[in-house]
Design a protein around this motif. Structure first.
Motif, PDB file in Angstrom:
ATOM      1  N   ILE A 125       4.283   4.449   2.202  1.00 41.89           N
ATOM      2  CA  ILE A 125       3.960   3.132   2.748  1.00 41.89           C
ATOM      3  C   ILE A 125       3.755   3.183   4.255  1.00 41.89           C
ATOM      4  O   ILE A 125       2.830   2.568   4.785  1.00 41.89           O
ATOM      5  N   GLU A 181       1.393  -5.562   8.775  1.00 41.51           N
ATOM      6  CA  GLU A 181       0.085  -5.143   8.266  1.00 41.51           C
ATOM      7  C   GLU A 181      -0.889  -4.833   9.397  1.00 41.51           C
ATOM      8  O   GLU A 181      -1.683  -3.903   9.282  1.00 41.51           O
ATOM      9  N   ASP A 225       1.103   3.770  11.008  1.00 40.13           N
ATOM     10  CA  ASP A 225       0.162   3.147  10.078  1.00 40.13           C
ATOM     11  C   ASP A 225       0.909   2.735   8.822  1.00 40.13           C
ATOM     12  O   ASP A 225       2.034   3.197   8.575  1.00 40.13           O
ATOM     13  N   ASN A 226       0.281   1.868   8.020  1.00 42.44           N
ATOM     14  CA  ASN A 226       0.944   1.463   6.787  1.00 42.44           C
ATOM     15  C   ASN A 226      -0.061   1.074   5.719  1.00 42.44           C
ATOM     16  O   ASN A 226      -1.240   0.834   6.015  1.00 42.44           O
ATOM     17  N   ARG A 227       0.429   1.050   4.508  1.00 47.33           N
ATOM     18  CA  ARG A 227      -0.364   0.673   3.337  1.00 47.33           C
ATOM     19  C   ARG A 227       0.129  -0.640   2.713  1.00 47.33           C
ATOM     20  O   ARG A 227      -0.067  -0.879   1.535  1.00 47.33           O
ATOM     21  N   GLU A 270       7.527   2.967  -4.429  1.00 48.27           N
ATOM     22  CA  GLU A 270       6.860   4.054  -3.711  1.00 48.27           C
ATOM     23  C   GLU A 270       7.814   4.578  -2.649  1.00 48.27           C
ATOM     24  O   GLU A 270       8.634   3.822  -2.123  1.00 48.27           O
ATOM     25  N   ARG A 275      -2.496  -4.369  -4.811  1.00 47.94           N
ATOM     26  CA  ARG A 275      -2.220  -3.717  -6.103  1.00 47.94           C
ATOM     27  C   ARG A 275      -1.250  -4.546  -6.941  1.00 47.94           C
ATOM     28  O   ARG A 275      -1.397  -4.653  -8.153  1.00 47.94           O
ATOM     29  N   LEU A 300      -5.035   6.581   8.890  1.00 49.13           N
ATOM     30  CA  LEU A 300      -4.343   6.880   7.635  1.00 49.13           C
ATOM     31  C   LEU A 300      -4.783   8.237   7.139  1.00 49.13           C
ATOM     32  O   LEU A 300      -5.953   8.589   7.217  1.00 49.13           O
ATOM     33  N   ARG A 339      -0.822  -3.819   3.050  1.00 50.37           N
ATOM     34  CA  ARG A 339      -1.884  -4.690   2.523  1.00 50.37           C
ATOM     35  C   ARG A 339      -2.427  -4.126   1.198  1.00 50.37           C
ATOM     36  O   ARG A 339      -2.636  -4.861   0.233  1.00 50.37           O
ATOM     37  N   GLU A 340      -2.652  -2.834   1.170  1.00 50.98           N
ATOM     38  CA  GLU A 340      -3.138  -2.162  -0.050  1.00 50.98           C
ATOM     39  C   GLU A 340      -2.162  -2.356  -1.216  1.00 50.98           C
ATOM     40  O   GLU A 340      -2.579  -2.669  -2.339  1.00 50.98           O
ATOM     41  N   LEU A 341      -0.888  -2.189  -0.955  1.00 52.91           N
ATOM     42  CA  LEU A 341       0.113  -2.336  -2.009  1.00 52.91           C
ATOM     43  C   LEU A 341       0.264  -3.792  -2.453  1.00 52.91           C
ATOM     44  O   LEU A 341       0.420  -4.066  -3.639  1.00 52.91           O
TER      45      LEU A 341
END
Length: 71
Positions: A61, A36, A4-6, A56, A13, A70, A8-10
């Motif tokens: 990530i 993503e 999984d990854n973050r 980060e 931001r 997640l 798109r969220e980052l």
């Protein structure tokens, strides 16, 4: 196991488009889209470039998850 990854969220931001992120780390926009969606696992070098850009840890990530969610 699922990666999984973050990303798109980052990106949100940092107010970056997929194209802007791709240009910043020298890959195609399609690569960012695949990452993503979880359809592509980035290389260590690419993951480290994202970590440096987003300030980060790589482990924040990208999450190796037994359950595919997640944490």
């Amino acid at each position: 196991m699922k990666l999984d990854n973050r990303v798109r969220e980052l990106r949100a931001r940092f107010r970056m488009s997929q194209t802007e992120l791709a240009e910043a780390i020298d890959v195609s926009r399609q690569t960012i889209s695949l990452i993503e969606r979880g359809d592509y696992s980035p290389s260590v070098v690419l993951a480290l470039k994202m970590a440096k850009l987003f300030k980060e840890p790589v482990e924040f990530i990208f999450i190796l998850n037994d359950e595919g969610e997640l944490q």
